[in-house]
Design a protein around this motif. Structure first.
Motif: not given
Length: 187
Positions: A46-48, A61-68
């Motif tokens: 989580f939070d990674y 194109v679209g989200p460049k960063v994602r978070k758990c």
């Protein structure tokens, strides 16, 4: 949760987010993890955060960063992240005119299109529209806005000379008289 020990690590396989696949023509930067650690992982804590990266001449194109997230999903999981080819930015402006850009992200990518219009007194030479293709090229050469040249169709026509009366021109008077007479037939 990541646990380090004798150079190896273990992930709690019941908590966290499942690994996700990178976009076509791109990859994922896993912060703080080696390539070997990523290969062995099934879940990330989580939070990674992960970051998408693209090959050269491509843009995310679209989200460049994602978070758990605490519920075991990634942020913006309903929006796809894709690596698309970019096209040269020089098509986004037009001297003596305007370039109206549609469907653009940060830079022109596949699917971006441009419409061109010239300022008053100029005319467009070339295609009025161009699309950024999957090959990273514009579908049409960049047009130009040209000012009218003497003798061109854009130049104002010279005023017509005033009409002359038939009386003022003897040859014209004779032609008019012939046109008014009925045709003669020979027996």
């Amino acid at each position: 949760m990541l646990q380090a020990g004798d150079g190896s690590f273990h992930l709690n396989i019941t908590e966290g987010c499942k690994l996700i696949f990178p976009p076509w023509d791109g990859g994922i930067r896993y912060r703080g993890l080696t390539r070997e650690q990523v290969k062995m992982a099934r879940f990330l804590p989580f939070d990674y955060e992960i970051e998408y990266v693209c090959r050269p001449e491509r843009e995310i194109v679209g989200p460049k960063v994602r978070k758990c997230l605490p519920n075991g999903t990634w942020t913006n999981s309903d929006v796809e992240s894709r690596c698309l080819r970019t096209c040269p930015k020089m098509h986004l402006s037009l001297e003596n005119g305007q370039a109206h850009v549609w469907a653009i992200e940060r830079v022109p990518v596949e699917g971006t299109w441009v419409e061109y219009r010239c300022n008053a007194g100029f005319h467009l030479v070339g295609s009025p529209r161009s699309n950024c293709t999957k090959a990273g090229r514009w579908s049409s050469a960049k047009p130009v806005c040209q000012s009218p040249t003497p003798g061109s169709a854009m130049e104002e026509p010279a005023p017509a000379p005033p009409p002359r009366s038939a009386a003022a021109h003897p040859g014209r008077r004779r032609l008019l008289q012939q046109q008014q007479q009925p045709p003669r037939f020979c027996p």
